[in-house]
Scaffold this motif. Structure first.
Motif, PDB file in Angstrom:
ATOM      1  N   PRO A   1     -10.792  55.853  67.155  1.00 38.23           N
ATOM      2  CA  PRO A   1     -10.200  56.275  65.884  1.00 38.23           C
ATOM      3  C   PRO A   1      -9.887  57.771  65.890  1.00 38.23           C
ATOM      4  CG  PRO A   1     -12.004  54.761  65.490  1.00 38.23           C
ATOM      5  CD  PRO A   1     -12.037  55.084  66.958  1.00 38.23           C
ATOM      6  N   ARG A   2      -8.652  58.123  65.525  1.00 39.10           N
ATOM      7  CA  ARG A   2      -8.206  59.530  65.572  1.00 39.10           C
ATOM      8  C   ARG A   2      -8.515  60.230  64.253  1.00 39.10           C
ATOM      9  NH1 ARG A   2      -5.738  55.227  66.987  1.00 39.10           N
ATOM     10  NH2 ARG A   2      -3.780  55.655  65.911  1.00 39.10           N
ATOM     11  N   VAL A   3      -9.793  60.266  63.923  1.00 38.77           N
ATOM     12  CA  VAL A   3     -10.246  60.864  62.667  1.00 38.77           C
ATOM     13  C   VAL A   3     -10.444  62.361  62.868  1.00 38.77           C
ATOM     14  CG1 VAL A   3     -12.079  60.886  60.933  1.00 38.77           C
ATOM     15  CG2 VAL A   3     -11.362  58.716  61.984  1.00 38.77           C
ATOM     16  N   PRO A   4      -9.870  63.205  62.006  1.00 40.58           N
ATOM     17  CA  PRO A   4     -10.065  64.649  62.145  1.00 40.58           C
ATOM     18  C   PRO A   4     -11.541  65.020  62.278  1.00 40.58           C
ATOM     19  CG  PRO A   4      -8.371  64.218  60.521  1.00 40.58           C
ATOM     20  CD  PRO A   4      -8.945  62.878  60.898  1.00 40.58           C
ATOM     21  N   ASN A   5     -11.794  66.033  63.105  1.00 42.00           N
ATOM     22  CA  ASN A   5     -13.134  66.541  63.441  1.00 42.00           C
ATOM     23  C   ASN A   5     -13.822  65.732  64.537  1.00 42.00           C
ATOM     24  OD1 ASN A   5     -12.783  68.513  61.511  1.00 42.00           O
ATOM     25  ND2 ASN A   5     -14.418  67.810  60.156  1.00 42.00           N
TER      26      ASN A   5
ATOM     27  N   THR B   1      -8.727  45.055  61.162  1.00 40.73           N
ATOM     28  CA  THR B   1      -7.791  44.179  61.885  1.00 40.73           C
ATOM     29  C   THR B   1      -6.551  44.919  62.363  1.00 40.73           C
ATOM     30  OG1 THR B   1      -6.947  43.504  59.712  1.00 40.73           O
ATOM     31  CG2 THR B   1      -8.526  42.030  60.791  1.00 40.73           C
ATOM     32  N   ASP B   2      -6.404  46.171  61.974  1.00 43.34           N
ATOM     33  CA  ASP B   2      -5.271  46.972  62.456  1.00 43.34           C
ATOM     34  C   ASP B   2      -5.601  47.468  63.862  1.00 43.34           C
ATOM     35  OD1 ASP B   2      -3.058  48.516  62.842  1.00 43.34           O
ATOM     36  OD2 ASP B   2      -3.484  49.959  61.230  1.00 43.34           O
ATOM     37  N   ASN B   3      -5.537  46.538  64.820  1.00 39.75           N
ATOM     38  CA  ASN B   3      -5.853  46.852  66.208  1.00 39.75           C
ATOM     39  C   ASN B   3      -4.737  46.335  67.119  1.00 39.75           C
ATOM     40  OD1 ASN B   3      -6.392  44.015  66.607  1.00 39.75           O
ATOM     41  ND2 ASN B   3      -8.400  44.349  65.662  1.00 39.75           N
ATOM     42  N   MET B   4      -4.919  46.449  68.400  1.00 40.18           N
ATOM     43  CA  MET B   4      -3.844  46.099  69.330  1.00 40.18           C
ATOM     44  C   MET B   4      -3.476  44.614  69.286  1.00 40.18           C
ATOM     45  SD  MET B   4      -2.559  48.746  70.682  1.00 40.18           S
ATOM     46  CE  MET B   4      -1.501  47.902  71.870  1.00 40.18           C
ATOM     47  N   SER B   5      -4.339  43.777  68.752  1.00 39.22           N
ATOM     48  CA  SER B   5      -4.031  42.343  68.698  1.00 39.22           C
ATOM     49  C   SER B   5      -2.837  42.032  67.801  1.00 39.22           C
ATOM     50  CB  SER B   5      -5.255  41.551  68.218  1.00 39.22           C
ATOM     51  OG  SER B   5      -5.523  41.799  66.846  1.00 39.22           O
ATOM     52  N   ILE B   6      -2.496  42.944  66.887  1.00 36.20           N
ATOM     53  CA  ILE B   6      -1.362  42.682  65.987  1.00 36.20           C
ATOM     54  C   ILE B   6      -0.072  43.339  66.464  1.00 36.20           C
ATOM     55  CG2 ILE B   6      -2.925  42.503  64.010  1.00 36.20           C
ATOM     56  CD1 ILE B   6      -1.789  45.238  63.076  1.00 36.20           C
TER      57      ILE B   6
ATOM     58  N   ASP C   1      -8.840  51.401  64.124  1.00 31.58           N
ATOM     59  CA  ASP C   1      -8.032  51.742  65.298  1.00 31.58           C
ATOM     60  C   ASP C   1      -6.676  52.317  64.904  1.00 31.58           C
ATOM     61  OD1 ASP C   1      -9.992  50.920  67.029  1.00 31.58           O
ATOM     62  OD2 ASP C   1      -9.109  48.956  67.430  1.00 31.58           O
ATOM     63  N   GLY C   2      -6.143  51.883  63.772  1.00 27.55           N
ATOM     64  CA  GLY C   2      -4.842  52.384  63.346  1.00 27.55           C
ATOM     65  C   GLY C   2      -3.755  52.112  64.366  1.00 27.55           C
ATOM     66  N   ALA C   3      -3.722  50.889  64.898  1.00 28.28           N
ATOM     67  CA  ALA C   3      -2.725  50.560  65.918  1.00 28.28           C
ATOM     68  C   ALA C   3      -1.318  50.549  65.345  1.00 28.28           C
ATOM     69  CB  ALA C   3      -3.054  49.203  66.549  1.00 28.28           C
ATOM     70  N   SER C   4      -1.137  49.894  64.207  1.00 25.61           N
ATOM     71  CA  SER C   4       0.178  49.929  63.570  1.00 25.61           C
ATOM     72  C   SER C   4       0.279  51.123  62.628  1.00 25.61           C
ATOM     73  CB  SER C   4       0.442  48.631  62.793  1.00 25.61           C
ATOM     74  OG  SER C   4       1.759  48.636  62.263  1.00 25.61           O
TER      75      SER C   4
ATOM     76  N   TRP D   1      -0.268  60.937  62.902  1.00 22.51           N
ATOM     77  CA  TRP D   1      -0.980  60.551  64.118  1.00 22.51           C
ATOM     78  C   TRP D   1      -2.489  60.402  63.931  1.00 22.51           C
ATOM     79  CZ3 TRP D   1      -4.461  63.744  66.887  1.00 22.51           C
ATOM     80  CH2 TRP D   1      -4.523  65.096  66.485  1.00 22.51           C
ATOM     81  N   ASP D   2      -2.989  60.659  62.734  1.00 25.88           N
ATOM     82  CA  ASP D   2      -4.410  60.486  62.459  1.00 25.88           C
ATOM     83  C   ASP D   2      -4.701  59.063  61.983  1.00 25.88           C
ATOM     84  OD1 ASP D   2      -2.899  61.229  60.033  1.00 25.88           O
ATOM     85  OD2 ASP D   2      -4.824  60.974  59.034  1.00 25.88           O
ATOM     86  N   THR D   3      -5.981  58.713  61.922  1.00 24.58           N
ATOM     87  CA  THR D   3      -6.377  57.415  61.376  1.00 24.58           C
ATOM     88  C   THR D   3      -7.344  57.600  60.208  1.00 24.58           C
ATOM     89  OG1 THR D   3      -8.106  57.268  63.072  1.00 24.58           O
ATOM     90  CG2 THR D   3      -6.081  56.049  63.469  1.00 24.58           C
ATOM     91  N   ARG D   4      -7.353  56.603  59.339  1.00 25.37           N
ATOM     92  CA  ARG D   4      -8.240  56.620  58.186  1.00 25.37           C
ATOM     93  C   ARG D   4      -9.686  56.455  58.673  1.00 25.37           C
ATOM     94  NH1 ARG D   4      -8.106  56.736  52.955  1.00 25.37           N
ATOM     95  NH2 ARG D   4      -9.236  55.324  51.543  1.00 25.37           N
ATOM     96  N   PRO D   5     -10.629  57.240  58.115  1.00 26.27           N
ATOM     97  CA  PRO D   5     -12.004  57.182  58.616  1.00 26.27           C
ATOM     98  C   PRO D   5     -12.812  55.991  58.132  1.00 26.27           C
ATOM     99  CG  PRO D   5     -11.815  58.829  56.883  1.00 26.27           C
ATOM    100  CD  PRO D   5     -10.419  58.351  57.170  1.00 26.27           C
ATOM    101  N   PHE D   6     -12.252  55.209  57.211  1.00 24.54           N
ATOM    102  CA  PHE D   6     -12.987  54.046  56.719  1.00 24.54           C
ATOM    103  C   PHE D   6     -12.011  52.930  56.378  1.00 24.54           C
ATOM    104  CE2 PHE D   6     -11.861  56.870  53.390  1.00 24.54           C
ATOM    105  CZ  PHE D   6     -12.667  57.995  53.491  1.00 24.54           C
TER     106      PHE D   6
END
Length: 346
Positions: free
Chosen positions: A65-69, A321-326, A149-152, A129-134
């Motif tokens: 996960p690309r979460v800041p910090n 569920t936002d992962n590479m499977s979708i 994962d924030g794939a999509s 380019w970041d992802t949500r932390p929760f």
């Protein structure tokens, strides 16, 4: 990507553009469908490689996960910078600090990569380019605090932009488009307060003049990089990689960037992608394009909007569920080839 939960009528959204603007994505009940126009002849454009875009998506997800910090956030940002430089683009980084709605101080950076930086005519391709932390929208309550994962939502948009940059960078001058392209990746877009799923949490930014969402685009709007930046139009890509993804003509996009919107949807139809780019009008949402429009760049938003039912966002939105499977190469191809082709349409 970040979309929240409220849809605003046009008058309210216009006011939002003057004041602040990026709470949740919000929906109205407006929906209209029109037929696609007759297909025009398109100029030759490079081939967008969906396999490459898929690989770029997977690479981002592989960092975690690309979460800041986080270390994953730093490593992924460094990778994006290296890749865009490797494609021959001029790359600038815009570091900044911000406070999130829950009082967390985060270290962030927007990433700007310019193709044909000296060209007078310019088009901006935006994404985050970041992802949500929760995963506060996850159907499993045990996963609501899990990172995503924030794939999509995030990675797919950056991947499409990166593949566009790679392909454009390979073109000889004789086959280059007549515009320069600025790929602008916003950070800290997705660490916002959701009034629907986080009612038990206080939004510490409420009333401060800073929206809890879209922190990177808010910063960039106030500190344009390059300085005094102008573009003919901008396109915000958000959640553009999922299987069965569909894109509608969002209200703010129609209001502030109708010409570019029509060009993109008509081009998609000509290329045979009308199953993805629906000639359907839907209500306005709050996303990074609210701020880029405030900066004087007519910007439209391309994001995954369910084509039926009452849900405004797909089931994977802000969920684990936002992962590479979708992720689906067909969706990446439809968006990437359309956007690449549009750069060659005057």
């Amino acid at each position: 990507m970040n979309f929240r939960s409220l849809r605003l009528p046009l008058a309210a959204l216009a006011g939002l553009l003057v004041l602040t603007g990026c709470p949740d994505k919000t929906k109205t009940t407006e929906t209209a469908t029109t037929d696609a126009p007759a297909a025009p002849k398109l100029p030759k454009a490079p081939v967008f490689n969906a396999d490459s875009a898929y690989a770029f998506t997977a690479k981002q997800v592989s960092f975690g996960p690309r979460v800041p910090n986080s270390k994953a956030h730093v490593a992924c940002g460094d990778w994006i910078v290296r890749k865009m430089k490797g494609f021959g683009l001029k790359v600038m980084e815009q570091p900044f600090s911000a406070m999130t709605f829950d009082g967390t101080n985060i270290r962030c950076r927007n990433i700007i990569a310019q193709y044909q930086p000296t060209a007078a005519r310019r088009v901006a391709i935006f994404g985050h380019w970041d992802t949500r932390p929760f995963a506060d929208n996850d159907k499993d309550p045990k996963k609501k605090n899990a990172p995503m994962d924030g794939a999509s939502d995030g990675a797919s948009a950056v991947a499409v932009a990166m593949e566009m940059a790679r392909v454009l960078g390979q073109q000889p001058d004789s086959l280059a488009p007549n515009v320069g392209v600025d790929f602008i990746f916003f950070d800290a877009e997705d660490w916002g307060h959701d009034d629907t799923t986080q009612q038990d949490l206080k939004n510490q930014l409420d009333g401060s003049g800073t929206d809890s969402w879209c922190l990177g685009s808010q910063y960039w709007t106030k500190n344009l990089l390059p300085a005094n930046y102008k573009a003919e139009y901008g396109v915000l890509l958000d959640m553009v990689g999922a299987k069965g993804g569909t894109f509608t003509r969002e209200e703010t996009s129609r209001t502030y960037a109708r010409g570019p919107l029509d060009k993109i949807w008509n081009t998609a139809a000509t290329l045979g992608y009308s199953d993805f780019f629906l000639f359907q009008d839907t209500g306005g949402i709050t996303d990074d394009h609210v701020y880029t429009n405030k900066a004087g760049i007519p910007t439209l938003d391309i994001y995954d909007h369910p084509s039926y039912g009452n849900d405004y966002f797909p089931a994977y939105h802000h969920a684990t569920t936002d992962n590479m499977s979708i992720i689906d190469r067909k969706t990446l191809k439809a968006v990437g080839q359309t956007m690449t082709q549009v750069l060659y349409v005057d």
